[in-house]
Scaffold this motif. Sequence first.
Motif, mmCIF file in Angstrom:
data_model
loop_
_atom_site.group_PDB
_atom_site.id
_atom_site.type_symbol
_atom_site.label_atom_id
_atom_site.label_comp_id
_atom_site.label_asym_id
_atom_site.label_seq_id
_atom_site.Cartn_x
_atom_site.Cartn_y
_atom_site.Cartn_z
ATOM 1 N N ASP A 1 33.942 15.155 -23.192
ATOM 2 C CA ASP A 1 34.041 14.460 -24.290
ATOM 3 C C ASP A 1 35.280 13.709 -24.713
ATOM 4 O OD1 ASP A 1 31.470 14.927 -25.000
ATOM 5 O OD2 ASP A 1 32.254 16.933 -26.300
ATOM 6 N N ASN A 2 36.543 13.935 -23.675
ATOM 7 C CA ASN A 2 38.010 13.392 -24.081
ATOM 8 C C ASN A 2 38.251 12.241 -23.032
ATOM 9 O OD1 ASN A 2 37.993 14.994 -21.834
ATOM 10 N ND2 ASN A 2 40.126 16.023 -22.608
ATOM 11 N N LEU A 3 37.187 11.822 -22.322
ATOM 12 C CA LEU A 3 37.530 10.708 -21.355
ATOM 13 C C LEU A 3 37.993 9.283 -22.484
ATOM 14 C CD1 LEU A 3 34.504 11.190 -18.948
ATOM 15 C CD2 LEU A 3 36.931 11.762 -18.615
ATOM 16 N N PRO A 4 38.909 8.503 -21.534
ATOM 17 C CA PRO A 4 39.186 7.485 -22.333
ATOM 18 C C PRO A 4 37.681 6.515 -22.278
ATOM 19 C CG PRO A 4 40.704 7.840 -20.911
ATOM 20 C CD PRO A 4 39.883 8.835 -20.581
ATOM 21 N N GLY A 5 37.634 5.675 -23.180
ATOM 22 C CA GLY A 5 36.136 4.974 -23.656
ATOM 23 C C GLY A 5 35.996 4.048 -22.208
ATOM 24 N N PHE A 6 36.856 3.550 -21.498
ATOM 25 C CA PHE A 6 36.721 2.496 -20.466
ATOM 26 C C PHE A 6 36.333 3.208 -19.310
ATOM 27 C CE2 PHE A 6 37.888 -0.385 -17.020
ATOM 28 C CZ PHE A 6 37.248 -1.572 -17.267
ATOM 29 N N LEU A 7 36.621 4.831 -19.171
ATOM 30 C CA LEU A 7 36.536 5.393 -18.051
ATOM 31 C C LEU A 7 35.390 6.509 -18.000
ATOM 32 C CD1 LEU A 7 40.231 6.268 -17.077
ATOM 33 C CD2 LEU A 7 38.640 4.522 -16.291
ATOM 34 N N ALA B 1 35.559 -0.087 -5.964
ATOM 35 C CA ALA B 1 35.360 1.183 -5.465
ATOM 36 C C ALA B 1 36.624 2.157 -6.056
ATOM 37 C CB ALA B 1 35.096 1.471 -4.109
ATOM 38 N N THR B 2 37.804 1.631 -5.975
ATOM 39 C CA THR B 2 39.132 2.357 -6.279
ATOM 40 C C THR B 2 38.785 3.019 -7.529
ATOM 41 O OG1 THR B 2 40.301 1.033 -4.863
ATOM 42 C CG2 THR B 2 41.527 2.187 -6.424
ATOM 43 N N GLN B 3 38.178 2.357 -8.686
ATOM 44 C CA GLN B 3 38.351 3.075 -9.858
ATOM 45 C C GLN B 3 37.394 4.096 -9.987
ATOM 46 O OE1 GLN B 3 38.996 1.082 -13.629
ATOM 47 N NE2 GLN B 3 36.703 1.445 -14.097
ATOM 48 N N GLN B 4 36.244 4.049 -9.033
ATOM 49 C CA GLN B 4 35.309 5.132 -8.877
ATOM 50 C C GLN B 4 36.016 6.349 -8.238
ATOM 51 O OE1 GLN B 4 32.545 5.136 -10.733
ATOM 52 N NE2 GLN B 4 33.436 3.185 -11.040
ATOM 53 N N PHE B 5 36.786 6.261 -7.439
ATOM 54 C CA PHE B 5 37.470 7.291 -6.777
ATOM 55 C C PHE B 5 37.919 8.213 -7.950
ATOM 56 C CE2 PHE B 5 39.316 4.563 -2.967
ATOM 57 C CZ PHE B 5 38.040 4.678 -2.705
ATOM 58 N N SER B 6 38.214 7.749 -9.045
ATOM 59 C CA SER B 6 38.752 8.468 -10.146
ATOM 60 C C SER B 6 37.855 8.918 -11.148
ATOM 61 C CB SER B 6 40.031 7.720 -10.867
ATOM 62 O OG SER B 6 40.925 7.766 -10.209
ATOM 63 N N MET B 7 36.883 7.919 -11.578
ATOM 64 C CA MET B 7 35.947 8.096 -12.535
ATOM 65 C C MET B 7 34.946 9.343 -12.047
ATOM 66 S SD MET B 7 35.002 4.350 -14.338
ATOM 67 C CE MET B 7 33.609 5.160 -15.424
ATOM 68 N N ALA B 8 34.433 9.098 -10.923
ATOM 69 C CA ALA B 8 33.375 10.217 -10.539
ATOM 70 C C ALA B 8 34.085 11.580 -10.741
ATOM 71 C CB ALA B 8 33.063 9.996 -9.157
ATOM 72 N N ASN C 1 33.149 -3.856 -22.512
ATOM 73 C CA ASN C 1 34.546 -5.117 -22.703
ATOM 74 C C ASN C 1 34.025 -6.275 -22.100
ATOM 75 O OD1 ASN C 1 34.961 -3.985 -20.192
ATOM 76 N ND2 ASN C 1 36.856 -4.764 -20.154
ATOM 77 N N THR C 2 34.928 -7.187 -22.068
ATOM 78 C CA THR C 2 34.539 -8.620 -21.506
ATOM 79 C C THR C 2 34.185 -8.250 -19.903
ATOM 80 O OG1 THR C 2 35.917 -9.598 -23.261
ATOM 81 C CG2 THR C 2 35.267 -10.805 -21.243
ATOM 82 N N PRO C 3 33.023 -8.408 -19.608
ATOM 83 C CA PRO C 3 32.776 -8.100 -17.948
ATOM 84 C C PRO C 3 32.797 -9.744 -17.422
ATOM 85 C CG PRO C 3 30.622 -8.473 -19.206
ATOM 86 C CD PRO C 3 32.043 -8.608 -20.311
ATOM 87 N N PRO C 4 32.962 -9.292 -16.003
ATOM 88 C CA PRO C 4 33.277 -10.498 -15.138
ATOM 89 C C PRO C 4 31.793 -11.013 -14.975
ATOM 90 C CG PRO C 4 33.038 -8.511 -13.642
ATOM 91 C CD PRO C 4 32.979 -8.104 -15.209
ATOM 92 N N ARG D 1 29.254 6.911 -20.187
ATOM 93 C CA ARG D 1 28.512 6.793 -21.310
ATOM 94 C C ARG D 1 28.733 5.613 -22.257
ATOM 95 N NH1 ARG D 1 29.476 12.964 -22.716
ATOM 96 N NH2 ARG D 1 31.401 12.133 -22.489
ATOM 97 N N SER D 2 29.993 5.228 -21.992
ATOM 98 C CA SER D 2 30.210 3.842 -22.849
ATOM 99 C C SER D 2 29.596 2.767 -22.380
ATOM 100 C CB SER D 2 31.702 3.802 -22.803
ATOM 101 O OG SER D 2 32.580 4.842 -23.239
ATOM 102 N N HIS D 3 29.645 2.668 -20.999
ATOM 103 C CA HIS D 3 29.009 1.436 -20.445
ATOM 104 C C HIS D 3 27.539 1.488 -20.363
ATOM 105 C CE1 HIS D 3 33.012 0.270 -18.923
ATOM 106 N NE2 HIS D 3 33.185 1.376 -18.501
ATOM 107 N N VAL D 4 26.884 2.767 -20.572
ATOM 108 C CA VAL D 4 25.352 3.105 -20.711
ATOM 109 C C VAL D 4 25.090 2.402 -21.799
ATOM 110 C CG1 VAL D 4 23.592 4.594 -20.783
ATOM 111 C CG2 VAL D 4 25.377 4.610 -18.835
ATOM 112 N N LYS D 5 25.921 2.827 -22.934
ATOM 113 C CA LYS D 5 25.307 2.497 -24.343
ATOM 114 C C LYS D 5 25.598 0.853 -24.542
ATOM 115 C CE LYS D 5 26.723 3.786 -29.316
ATOM 116 N NZ LYS D 5 27.514 4.636 -29.856
ATOM 117 N N ALA D 6 26.582 0.286 -23.904
ATOM 118 C CA ALA D 6 26.807 -0.973 -24.188
ATOM 119 C C ALA D 6 26.060 -1.968 -23.083
ATOM 120 C CB ALA D 6 28.382 -1.202 -24.044
ATOM 121 N N HIS D 7 25.395 -1.280 -22.287
ATOM 122 C CA HIS D 7 24.702 -2.220 -21.389
ATOM 123 C C HIS D 7 25.680 -2.962 -20.494
ATOM 124 C CE1 HIS D 7 20.638 -1.133 -22.830
ATOM 125 N NE2 HIS D 7 21.049 -1.206 -23.898
ATOM 126 N N SER D 8 26.549 -2.168 -20.078
ATOM 127 C CA SER D 8 27.660 -2.898 -18.914
ATOM 128 C C SER D 8 28.347 -3.821 -19.579
ATOM 129 C CB SER D 8 26.908 -3.327 -17.818
ATOM 130 O OG SER D 8 26.344 -2.299 -17.129
#
Length: 365
Positions: free
Chosen positions: A221-227, A78-85, A240-243, A230-237
């Motif tokens: 449009d200038n967000l880091p890819g990992f953050l 959730a901590t990363q979502q505090f920023s991503m959102a 990068n190497t997911p858990p 849309r990057s994760h939508v396109k890659a179907h989660s």
Amino acid sequence: MNPRNSLNFSGGPGALPESVLQQVQEAIMELPEIGLSVLGISHRSDWFAAVIAELETNIRTLLGLSTDYHVLLLQGGATQQFSMAPMTLLHGKTHAAEYLRTGYWSGKAIPEAKREGPIQVIWDGESSGFTRLPGDDELLFSPDAPFIHYSSNETVEGLQFHRVLGRDDVPRVCDMSSDFLSTPCEAERFSLIYAHAQKNIGPAGVTVVLIRDELLKDAPDNLPGFLDYRSHVKAHSNFNTPPVFAIYVVLLVTRWLLNDIGGVANMHQINRSKAELLYRLLDQSNGFYRGRAAVPDRSTMNVTFNLASPEMEKRFLAEAAAAGFSGLGGHRAVGGIRASIYNAVTLQAVERLAGFMDDFQRRAV
């Protein structure tokens, strides 16, 4: 009690269903359909693609979620979502996003959001010691806010909203980390829901994010890819190497919810029975056990209470641990006692805890 038979009442990581643990044990050695340990299967394999697809479907089914939403399986908690959102939703905005500070975790989200744009805390529970939640008459929502953010359940303080907040014409962003898939939540009234797994739905390492497609149209449009969602939508989660292991366990939990429990509504009934048992014991203890949360705002996930003194609480925790009840210490921010009764904590486990509490009171008075 043998430590191997201890019962997990921790605020997190929470308990997992016994049937899921059995399947996980087998999968760590070998998945029958693959012949390899789940810990060594490629995230680029067809098997894992099928895991992602089924898990997305299961979550949609459990919540009645339309295809207007993306189901993402991310990292960072959730901590990363505090920023991503707010990185996604506050870009270029002049009006303030509205945040509620109702406890420890919702408070953690606020300074991260301030880094990204204007925000306004429209209600703050600090003056009440975070022992209650606001009523509707205490909240004034602006139609111009880019979004409203709140936490549906405060694990530390044992508070839970039993209603949906905000305006239907303003996007709702909700941290549901500690009550996700524990109760029906009218998911389609929210624009973004996030929930890390280690409470109700799996081990640490994966965070479920549900995001309405239209919310991404104005993302910068200038967000880091990992953050960038849309990057994760396109890659179907699979950006990068997911858990892989954690995601597989979440899949097993969703199967358990669907096939063994019969859905989220049934899970809620079980959870409510567990919570009512403990709260009834607190209320009938003549003040021996002192509930922390205001009665209308009590959480069905985290039952928080105090005893007469810190010394009595230490004695309670020591005897509880010796009796095989693990994780009952309150969060370091508030102390006291906390019994977290997430989805996989059985009614029988809660009955055993209630029996211990009743016996402890009889011996202490």
